[in-house]
Scaffold this motif. Structure first.
Motif, PDB file in Angstrom:
ATOM      1  N   LEU A   1       8.251  54.219 -17.317  1.00  0.00           N
ATOM      2  CA  LEU A   1       8.139  53.173 -16.300  1.00  0.00           C
ATOM      3  C   LEU A   1       8.889  53.539 -15.022  1.00  0.00           C
ATOM      4  CD1 LEU A   1       8.416  49.978 -18.533  1.00  0.00           C
ATOM      5  CD2 LEU A   1       6.357  51.047 -17.581  1.00  0.00           C
ATOM      6  N   ASP A   2       9.222  54.797 -14.900  1.00  0.00           N
ATOM      7  CA  ASP A   2       9.785  55.352 -13.658  1.00  0.00           C
ATOM      8  C   ASP A   2       8.856  56.467 -13.180  1.00  0.00           C
ATOM      9  OD1 ASP A   2      11.153  56.558 -11.603  1.00  0.00           O
ATOM     10  OD2 ASP A   2      12.657  57.487 -12.920  1.00  0.00           O
ATOM     11  N   PRO A   3       7.709  56.121 -12.600  1.00  0.00           N
ATOM     12  CA  PRO A   3       6.798  57.183 -12.141  1.00  0.00           C
ATOM     13  C   PRO A   3       7.334  57.943 -10.937  1.00  0.00           C
ATOM     14  CG  PRO A   3       5.979  55.020 -11.481  1.00  0.00           C
ATOM     15  CD  PRO A   3       7.155  54.772 -12.382  1.00  0.00           C
ATOM     16  N   TRP A   4       8.349  57.400 -10.263  1.00  0.00           N
ATOM     17  CA  TRP A   4       8.866  58.048  -9.051  1.00  0.00           C
ATOM     18  C   TRP A   4       9.522  59.399  -9.343  1.00  0.00           C
ATOM     19  CZ3 TRP A   4       9.643  52.756  -9.926  1.00  0.00           C
ATOM     20  CH2 TRP A   4       9.001  51.889  -9.039  1.00  0.00           C
ATOM     21  N   HIS A   5       9.888  59.657 -10.584  1.00  0.00           N
ATOM     22  CA  HIS A   5      10.581  60.920 -10.872  1.00  0.00           C
ATOM     23  C   HIS A   5       9.606  62.082 -11.039  1.00  0.00           C
ATOM     24  CE1 HIS A   5       9.628  60.071 -15.181  1.00  0.00           C
ATOM     25  NE2 HIS A   5       9.676  61.390 -15.293  1.00  0.00           N
ATOM     26  N   GLY A   6       8.294  61.805 -11.082  1.00  0.00           N
ATOM     27  CA  GLY A   6       7.303  62.796 -11.480  1.00  0.00           C
ATOM     28  C   GLY A   6       7.376  64.133 -10.780  1.00  0.00           C
ATOM     29  N   SER A   7       7.228  64.156  -9.460  1.00  0.00           N
ATOM     30  CA  SER A   7       7.158  65.448  -8.772  1.00  0.00           C
ATOM     31  C   SER A   7       8.536  66.066  -8.540  1.00  0.00           C
ATOM     32  CB  SER A   7       6.411  65.306  -7.442  1.00  0.00           C
ATOM     33  OG  SER A   7       7.021  64.331  -6.626  1.00  0.00           O
ATOM     34  N   TRP A   8       9.607  65.272  -8.673  1.00  0.00           N
ATOM     35  CA  TRP A   8      10.955  65.833  -8.577  1.00  0.00           C
ATOM     36  C   TRP A   8      11.376  66.470  -9.899  1.00  0.00           C
ATOM     37  CZ3 TRP A   8      13.819  66.716  -4.405  1.00  0.00           C
ATOM     38  CH2 TRP A   8      13.478  66.040  -3.220  1.00  0.00           C
ATOM     39  N   PHE A   9      11.094  65.772 -10.989  1.00  0.00           N
ATOM     40  CA  PHE A   9      11.544  66.236 -12.293  1.00  0.00           C
ATOM     41  C   PHE A   9      10.556  67.214 -12.929  1.00  0.00           C
ATOM     42  CE2 PHE A   9      13.488  64.900 -16.549  1.00  0.00           C
ATOM     43  CZ  PHE A   9      14.694  65.497 -16.262  1.00  0.00           C
ATOM     44  N   HIS A  10       9.278  67.111 -12.556  1.00  0.00           N
ATOM     45  CA  HIS A  10       8.235  67.972 -13.121  1.00  0.00           C
ATOM     46  C   HIS A  10       7.436  68.654 -12.003  1.00  0.00           C
ATOM     47  CE1 HIS A  10       8.997  65.774 -16.841  1.00  0.00           C
ATOM     48  NE2 HIS A  10       8.696  64.648 -16.242  1.00  0.00           N
ATOM     49  N   PRO A  11       8.066  69.429 -11.132  1.00  0.00           N
ATOM     50  CA  PRO A  11       7.326  70.018 -10.003  1.00  0.00           C
ATOM     51  C   PRO A  11       6.248  71.001 -10.437  1.00  0.00           C
ATOM     52  CG  PRO A  11       9.523  70.988 -10.175  1.00  0.00           C
ATOM     53  CD  PRO A  11       9.490  69.827 -11.126  1.00  0.00           C
ATOM     54  N   TYR A  12       6.354  71.551 -11.623  1.00  0.00           N
ATOM     55  CA  TYR A  12       5.338  72.471 -12.129  1.00  0.00           C
ATOM     56  C   TYR A  12       4.065  71.739 -12.537  1.00  0.00           C
ATOM     57  CZ  TYR A  12       7.515  70.624 -16.329  1.00  0.00           C
ATOM     58  OH  TYR A  12       8.038  69.776 -17.269  1.00  0.00           O
ATOM     59  N   ALA A  13       4.136  70.413 -12.693  1.00  0.00           N
ATOM     60  CA  ALA A  13       2.992  69.636 -13.180  1.00  0.00           C
ATOM     61  C   ALA A  13       2.436  68.661 -12.161  1.00  0.00           C
ATOM     62  CB  ALA A  13       3.373  68.881 -14.450  1.00  0.00           C
ATOM     63  N   PHE A  14       3.273  68.116 -11.273  1.00  0.00           N
ATOM     64  CA  PHE A  14       2.833  67.056 -10.369  1.00  0.00           C
ATOM     65  C   PHE A  14       3.201  67.382  -8.926  1.00  0.00           C
ATOM     66  CE2 PHE A  14       4.107  64.760 -14.351  1.00  0.00           C
ATOM     67  CZ  PHE A  14       2.820  64.572 -14.820  1.00  0.00           C
ATOM     68  N   ALA A  15       2.317  66.976  -8.014  1.00  0.00           N
ATOM     69  CA  ALA A  15       2.566  67.141  -6.582  1.00  0.00           C
ATOM     70  C   ALA A  15       2.001  65.916  -5.861  1.00  0.00           C
ATOM     71  CB  ALA A  15       1.904  68.411  -6.062  1.00  0.00           C
ATOM     72  N   ARG A  16       2.486  65.696  -4.651  1.00  0.00           N
ATOM     73  CA  ARG A  16       1.973  64.617  -3.787  1.00  0.00           C
ATOM     74  C   ARG A  16       1.949  63.274  -4.518  1.00  0.00           C
ATOM     75  NH1 ARG A  16      -3.464  67.724  -1.614  1.00  0.00           N
ATOM     76  NH2 ARG A  16      -2.424  69.405  -0.467  1.00  0.00           N
ATOM     77  N   LEU A  17       3.019  62.968  -5.228  1.00  0.00           N
ATOM     78  CA  LEU A  17       3.055  61.725  -5.996  1.00  0.00           C
ATOM     79  C   LEU A  17       3.518  60.580  -5.123  1.00  0.00           C
ATOM     80  CD1 LEU A  17       4.292  61.299  -9.620  1.00  0.00           C
ATOM     81  CD2 LEU A  17       4.942  59.638  -7.882  1.00  0.00           C
ATOM     82  N   THR A  18       2.728  59.529  -5.108  1.00  0.00           N
ATOM     83  CA  THR A  18       3.061  58.321  -4.360  1.00  0.00           C
ATOM     84  C   THR A  18       2.800  57.109  -5.240  1.00  0.00           C
ATOM     85  OG1 THR A  18       2.387  59.370  -2.290  1.00  0.00           O
ATOM     86  CG2 THR A  18       2.624  56.974  -2.276  1.00  0.00           C
ATOM     87  N   VAL A  19       3.794  56.256  -5.394  1.00  0.00           N
ATOM     88  CA  VAL A  19       3.613  55.004  -6.121  1.00  0.00           C
ATOM     89  C   VAL A  19       3.056  53.982  -5.137  1.00  0.00           C
ATOM     90  CG1 VAL A  19       4.714  53.198  -7.489  1.00  0.00           C
ATOM     91  CG2 VAL A  19       5.478  55.575  -7.712  1.00  0.00           C
ATOM     92  N   GLU A  20       1.772  53.694  -5.272  1.00  0.00           N
ATOM     93  CA  GLU A  20       1.102  52.791  -4.339  1.00  0.00           C
ATOM     94  C   GLU A  20       1.403  51.327  -4.640  1.00  0.00           C
ATOM     95  OE1 GLU A  20      -0.528  53.640  -1.722  1.00  0.00           O
ATOM     96  OE2 GLU A  20      -0.425  55.802  -2.086  1.00  0.00           O
ATOM     97  N   GLN A  21       1.703  51.026  -5.894  1.00  0.00           N
ATOM     98  CA  GLN A  21       1.966  49.635  -6.258  1.00  0.00           C
ATOM     99  C   GLN A  21       2.904  49.603  -7.454  1.00  0.00           C
ATOM    100  OE1 GLN A  21      -1.540  47.099  -6.807  1.00  0.00           O
ATOM    101  NE2 GLN A  21      -0.549  46.156  -8.566  1.00  0.00           N
ATOM    102  N   ALA A  22       3.915  48.762  -7.372  1.00  0.00           N
ATOM    103  CA  ALA A  22       4.836  48.549  -8.486  1.00  0.00           C
ATOM    104  C   ALA A  22       4.972  47.055  -8.719  1.00  0.00           C
ATOM    105  CB  ALA A  22       6.208  49.155  -8.182  1.00  0.00           C
TER     106      ALA A  22
END
Length: 336
Positions: free
Chosen positions: A190-211
């Motif tokens: 339930l913390d999608p904001w960590h995606g591209s910081w914690f998993h840069p090999y898997a995710f890029a350009r991550l934006t939480v459009e709605q919480a």
């Protein structure tokens, strides 16, 4: 304009894979201001308040076979599972009622579990001093209902999320264990904001459009909406829009709502285990990736599913090596 910029400008919008601009990890847009602890905590608390009917994920369906018993624990409860002659799931206490032998060390013959110590036969209808527990096989995961452990009003079946048509999907299940509690696993997802910081090999350009708001009322509004590009190496990616929500206390579901793989889901299930020798909690993470696509070529992918499933499991396990560190850190801070 660089060659890569020119390529991106001419890239067809219909292509599922897009070129990615090279970006330094440290130059990403920071997300700490958006990742408000109170929003994550409130979403996790609302999930914890939803009914589970006392159902717990036991294992992947494929792990429970007709030729041998499967042993595990849910919380402090020792369990054994096997298949009856028709392939139905049978789950019951893991200790033999005779002298306490581990039933997982026995054998299954023609749908009957035989205790290794003295040959006590147990089946779907039970046996001397032994009765099966409510169990459910959804085709991907095996569940068991433990009313004393769950402490809720029992439900006849688990609370299952909507899934793709099994005939048009490929499912793979990955498993991991961490020194934490189930709600640490849920809070991680339930913390999608960590995606591209914690998993840069898997995710890029991550934006939480709605919480969801801290005080959201309607369950239909209690979800996160995320735009993200799944990285395929350092130069290519697949952009999608996905939603995250919790249908019950120990499950987080990610569903692709736009882009390649529309309708595909990733289910993250957290099951308590016995405490470790260090006295700290342990939790099993069971992640089911159920992929689908309306592209004609996906039918071909279905024919090579046995080759794809190990890759799907590897990808999920790689992410959870990091995410368990996140969940274990949350737990460790509470202990200190």
């Amino acid at each position: 304009m660089s060659l890569l910029d020119a390529l991106r400008a001419r890239w067809p919008d219909s292509a599922p894979v897009r070129p990615l601009a090279r970006q330094s990890w440290s130059r990403q847009r920071p997300t700490y201001r958006e990742a408000k602890p109170e929003v994550i905590a409130a979403a996790a608390a609302r999930a914890a308040a939803r009914p589970s009917g006392n159902w717990f994920v036991l294992a992947a369906s494929a792990d429970i076979r007709a030729d041998r018993p499967f042993g595990t624990h849910v919380g402090p409860v020792e369990l054994v599972a096997f298949r009856d002659p028709g392939g139905g799931l049978v789950v019951g206490p893991g200790a033999c009622p005779h002298l306490g032998a581990p039933l997982a060390a026995g054998r299954v013959e023609c749908g009957t579990l035989l205790c290794r110590w003295h040959g006590l036969p147990l089946g779907r209808d039970g046996g001397p001093g032994w009765s099966p527990l409510p169990a459910h096989d959804d085709g991907v995961l095996a569940w068991v209902r433990l009313d004393e452990l769950g402490g809720e009003q029992p439900l006849p079946a688990p609370v299952l999320p909507r899934r793709p048509d099994p005939a048009a999907a490929i499912a793979a299940v990955a498993k991991a264990t961490g020194a934490c509690e189930p709600h640490d696993i849920i809070a991680n997802r339930l913390d999608p904001w960590h995606g591209s910081w914690f998993h840069p090999y898997a995710f890029a350009r991550l934006t939480v459009e709605q919480a969801p708001a801290v005080d959201v009322v309607n369950e239909s509004d209690d979800r996160f909406l995320v735009d993200v590009t799944y990285a395929l190496g350092s130069r290519l990616g697949v952009p999608v829009r996905a939603e995250f929500h919790c249908p019950e206390p120990r499950t987080v579901v990610m569903r692709i709502t736009e882009g390649e793989g529309l309708g595909s889901v990733v289910e993250t299930h957290a099951t308590p285990l016995p405490a470790g020798r260090d006295g700290h909690a342990r939790t099993a993470v069971t992640e089911a990736v159920i992929a689908t696509s309306d592209r004609p070529g996906f039918a071909t992918a279905g024919r090579i599913a046995p080759l794809l499933r190990p890759l799907m499991r590897w990808g999920a396990a790689r992410l959870w090596r990091d995410d368990l560190a996140y969940a274990e850190r949350r737990y460790a801070l509470r202990q200190t």
